[in-house]
Write a protein that holds these residues in place. Structure first.
Motif, PDB file in Angstrom:
ATOM      1  N   ASN A 269       5.155   4.544  -2.641  1.00 26.20           N
ATOM      2  CA  ASN A 269       3.866   4.778  -1.966  1.00 26.20           C
ATOM      3  C   ASN A 269       3.647   6.271  -1.734  1.00 26.20           C
ATOM      4  O   ASN A 269       2.535   6.771  -1.901  1.00 26.20           O
ATOM      5  CB  ASN A 269       3.821   4.043  -0.623  1.00 26.20           C
ATOM      6  CG  ASN A 269       3.644   2.551  -0.800  1.00 26.20           C
ATOM      7  OD1 ASN A 269       3.232   2.100  -1.883  1.00 26.20           O
ATOM      8  ND2 ASN A 269       3.956   1.780   0.228  1.00 26.20           N
TER       9      ASN A 269
ATOM     10  N   ASP B  10       5.587  12.526   3.629  1.00 27.31           N
ATOM     11  CA  ASP B  10       4.767  12.977   2.502  1.00 27.31           C
ATOM     12  C   ASP B  10       3.658  13.906   2.984  1.00 27.31           C
ATOM     13  O   ASP B  10       3.448  14.068   4.185  1.00 27.31           O
ATOM     14  CB  ASP B  10       4.191  11.770   1.739  1.00 27.31           C
ATOM     15  CG  ASP B  10       3.221  10.970   2.578  1.00 27.31           C
ATOM     16  OD1 ASP B  10       2.249  11.545   3.096  1.00 27.31           O
ATOM     17  OD2 ASP B  10       3.443   9.734   2.732  1.00 27.31           O
TER      18      ASP B  10
ATOM     19  N   SER C  70      -3.671  -4.025   0.253  1.00 25.94           N
ATOM     20  CA  SER C  70      -3.529  -2.860  -0.628  1.00 25.94           C
ATOM     21  C   SER C  70      -4.869  -2.167  -0.756  1.00 25.94           C
ATOM     22  O   SER C  70      -5.918  -2.811  -0.723  1.00 25.94           O
ATOM     23  CB  SER C  70      -3.037  -3.312  -2.008  1.00 25.94           C
ATOM     24  OG  SER C  70      -3.001  -2.193  -2.863  1.00 25.94           O
ATOM     25  N   GLU C  71      -4.822  -0.849  -0.840  1.00 27.87           N
ATOM     26  CA  GLU C  71      -6.063  -0.107  -1.066  1.00 27.87           C
ATOM     27  C   GLU C  71      -6.088   0.475  -2.455  1.00 27.87           C
ATOM     28  O   GLU C  71      -6.935   1.304  -2.778  1.00 27.87           O
ATOM     29  CB  GLU C  71      -6.190   0.988   0.002  1.00 27.87           C
ATOM     30  CG  GLU C  71      -6.437   0.402   1.385  1.00 27.87           C
ATOM     31  CD  GLU C  71      -6.594   1.473   2.449  1.00 27.87           C
ATOM     32  OE1 GLU C  71      -6.407   2.662   2.156  1.00 27.87           O
ATOM     33  OE2 GLU C  71      -6.918   1.086   3.586  1.00 27.87           O
ATOM     34  N   LYS C  72      -5.121   0.036  -3.247  1.00 30.78           N
ATOM     35  CA  LYS C  72      -5.057   0.572  -4.614  1.00 30.78           C
ATOM     36  C   LYS C  72      -5.629  -0.454  -5.583  1.00 30.78           C
ATOM     37  O   LYS C  72      -5.405  -1.655  -5.407  1.00 30.78           O
ATOM     38  CB  LYS C  72      -3.606   0.870  -4.980  1.00 30.78           C
ATOM     39  CG  LYS C  72      -2.990   1.913  -4.068  1.00 30.78           C
ATOM     40  CD  LYS C  72      -1.490   1.900  -4.160  1.00 30.78           C
ATOM     41  CE  LYS C  72      -0.918   2.641  -2.960  1.00 30.78           C
ATOM     42  NZ  LYS C  72       0.515   2.457  -2.826  1.00 30.78           N
TER      43      LYS C  72
ATOM     44  N   SER D 119      -0.207  -4.349  -5.433  1.00 30.48           N
ATOM     45  CA  SER D 119       0.098  -5.758  -5.122  1.00 30.48           C
ATOM     46  C   SER D 119       0.040  -6.021  -3.623  1.00 30.48           C
ATOM     47  O   SER D 119      -0.083  -7.157  -3.191  1.00 30.48           O
ATOM     48  CB  SER D 119       1.490  -6.106  -5.643  1.00 30.48           C
ATOM     49  OG  SER D 119       2.463  -5.402  -4.880  1.00 30.48           O
ATOM     50  N   GLY D 120       0.171  -4.972  -2.829  1.00 28.19           N
ATOM     51  CA  GLY D 120       0.218  -5.177  -1.371  1.00 28.19           C
ATOM     52  C   GLY D 120       1.502  -5.848  -0.935  1.00 28.19           C
ATOM     53  O   GLY D 120       1.560  -6.471   0.117  1.00 28.19           O
TER      54      GLY D 120
ATOM     55  N   LEU E  97       5.293  -2.744   1.158  1.00 26.61           N
ATOM     56  CA  LEU E  97       5.694  -2.570   2.554  1.00 26.61           C
ATOM     57  C   LEU E  97       6.169  -3.872   3.206  1.00 26.61           C
ATOM     58  O   LEU E  97       7.157  -3.857   3.943  1.00 26.61           O
ATOM     59  CB  LEU E  97       4.547  -1.931   3.356  1.00 26.61           C
ATOM     60  CG  LEU E  97       4.301  -0.443   3.018  1.00 26.61           C
ATOM     61  CD1 LEU E  97       3.138   0.104   3.828  1.00 26.61           C
ATOM     62  CD2 LEU E  97       5.553   0.390   3.249  1.00 26.61           C
TER      63      LEU E  97
END
Ligand SMILES: Nc1ncnc2c1ncn2[C@@H]1O[C@H](COP(=O)(O)OP(=O)(O)O)[C@@H](O)[C@H]1O
Ligand SMILES: [Mg+2]
Length: 479
Positions: A368, A397, A416-418, A422-423, A426
């Protein structure tokens, strides 16, 4: 398995209820005993007193009537006594018929000599020998009746039943007295009768209370069963709901690559039908393969989340794992132009962990971090002890950071915000760290990025190093 689990507490509940019932029964028993004691401890005295009071009342009433019959002129006329014998007998009978414990009734002169006596035991008018037997008026020198203390209406002994249970009330205008003697045997029999009926009442009350207690016990038991059933049903509903959420999340994740592949294959099919196989066809195939790989990864990650393997713990230094992971990921970071550094503080305690699972957690967090780092940024991994003596691994980061309101949500499964996320990264990391009795903390990094901190409890000397099935929920063990 679940059935077994829920039967255990049911037993405990039953034991608890049984204990409560025994306690209540004991309380009830002591209550009955207390009531019995209150009833019986001076029962005789109270009973005698109440009989005496009845006798006094009867004697007062008799005295009134006798005065009216014998001494209308103020003085007792002995001849009149003889004349009125039958009337007196009837008056006395009327009262003694109701008072069953009366032994005798006597009429006395003011100086205590006997004028008239009626005794129940001999069932006849007994005129005290010569006094009445010979119908002669009692001579002034006749022997006086037994001396009775002259406290009108209060001359009774209260210590149980004795020979002289006697009450005496004066006749009108001091013309004499009426004396009522109670029969000790009749009194005793009367008390026995009362006592028996009291005991019976107490026993009946106790039995009814016990019965009520038993009914209450059964009722509570039924309620407990019902509550347990409802709880089990609610739990099942919860599980089904959670399963539904998981399934719809998974379906959603699977549908995207499937859609993409469907379109690709459709285009390929059209191309093939027209006999055209060119570079575009090749790229369609490649992207389809990429989607298949994504699907495979998704399924693997999902399984890792839904059915984590049992922990294979061993004691080690966290630095070992971090060094490995950093070495493993550095080329990937480098290819994105992101620097990956490792700093190591002194005093990190050794931990007892499943290295594979903690490694996976760290990789997910670092992945991430890489994904939010643009070219030229840096990601720092730092190990050290916490203030409480635990081991900590921090990943810092320089990305956009995570707003506080999202810090819990990002740990939810499938969040997930991508576009192609896949969410699961985490959630898997958190589950692995939780299974070790540790936690993941999240802060803003000083430069505006994020700081993820894995905290692990220190190894305790003497703990076994093998499979730690207890750390994994029982229902997930069946693999
Ligand atoms: N270091 C980070 N900085 C900012 N956002 C992050 C960071 N790590 C995770 N997130 C957010 O948390 C979301 C969930 O992460 P994750 O569970 O790994 O799923 P995925 O990476 O597949 O999206 C990410 O989509 C991202 O929005
Ligand atoms: Mg991720």
């Amino acid at each position: 398995m679940r059935g077994m689990l829920s039967r255990q507490p049911e037993k405990a509940v039953r034991r608890l209820l049984l204990r409560a019932v025994v306690l209540f029964a004991l309380l009830l028993a002591s209550d009955v005993i207390l009531v019995a004691w209150l009833f019986f401890h001076d029962f005789d005295q109270r009973a005698v007193r109440s009989k005496m009071i009845e006798a006094i009342e009867a004697a007062r009433a008799m005295a009134g009537e006798i005065s009216a019959e014998l001494a209308p002129g103020g003085a007792i006329d002995h001849l009149r006594v003889i004349e009125k014998r039958a009337v007196l007998g009837r008056v006395i009978d009327r009262y003694t018929a109701r008072l069953r414990v009366v032994d005798f009734v006597e009429v006395l002169t003011p100086d205590g000599r006997l004028l008239f006596r009626k005794s129940r035991r001999r069932e006849a008018v007994a005129n005290t020998g010569q006094a009445f037997g010979g119908a002669a008026p009692p001579s002034p020198d006749a022997p006086p009746a037994p001396a009775i203390p002259r406290v009108p209406g209060r001359t009774f002994a209260l210590r149980g039943v004795t020979r002289d249970q006697v009450v005496e009330v004066p006749l009108a205008a001091q013309t004499g007295a009426v004396r009522v003697g109670l029969d000790p045997n009749a009194l005793q029999a009367e008390f026995e009768r009362q006592r028996r009926s009291l005991v019976l009442q107490l026993l009946f009350g106790g039995a009814v209370s016990l019965l009520l207690l038993a009914v209450a016990f059964l009722y509570v038991l039924r309620m407990v069963h019902r509550v347990r059933r409802l709880e089990a049903e609610a739990q099942r509903a919860d599980q089904l709901a959670a399963l539904g959420t998981l399934a719809s999340g998974l379906a959603h994740e699977i549908r995207n690559p499937l859609n993409a592949m469907n379109i690709n294959l459709q285009l390929l099919e059209e191309g093939l039908a027209e006999g055209v196989v060119d570079d575009e066809s090749l790229s369609l195939l490649r992207s389809s393969r990429a989607e298949v790989q994504r699907l495979e990864r998704l399924v693997k990650d999902f399984l890792a989340f839904a059915r984590p393997a049992s922990l294979q713990r061993e004691e080690m230094e966290v630095e070992e794992i971090v060094r490995d992971v950093v070495a493993f990921l550095r080329p990937q970071f480098a290819s994105c132009g992101v620097e990956l550094d490792f700093e190591q503080e002194e005093g990190t305690p050794p931990v007892r962990i499943d290295s594979g699972q903690i490694r996976q957690a760290l990789v997910n967090i670092l992945q991430n971090a890489l994904e939010v780092s643009s070219k030229g940024k840096r990601v720092l991994v730092r190990t050290g002890p916490t203030e409480r003596g635990e081991a900590r691994i921090e990943v810092i980061d320089e990305g956009p950071g995570i707003p506080p309101e999202k810090r819990e949500r990002i740990f939810e499964i499938f969040y997930s915000e991508k576009p192609a996320g896949s969410g699961l990264g985490l959630p898997i990391a958190r589950r692995a760290v939780d299974a070790h009795g540790g936690r993941i903390e999240l802060e803003s990094a000083p430069g505006g990025g994020s700081l993820f901190r894995i905290v692990l409890p220190p190894a305790v000397a003497g703990e076994p190093g093998e499979v730690d099935a207890g750390a994994v929920p029982a229902w997930r063990e069946t693999s």
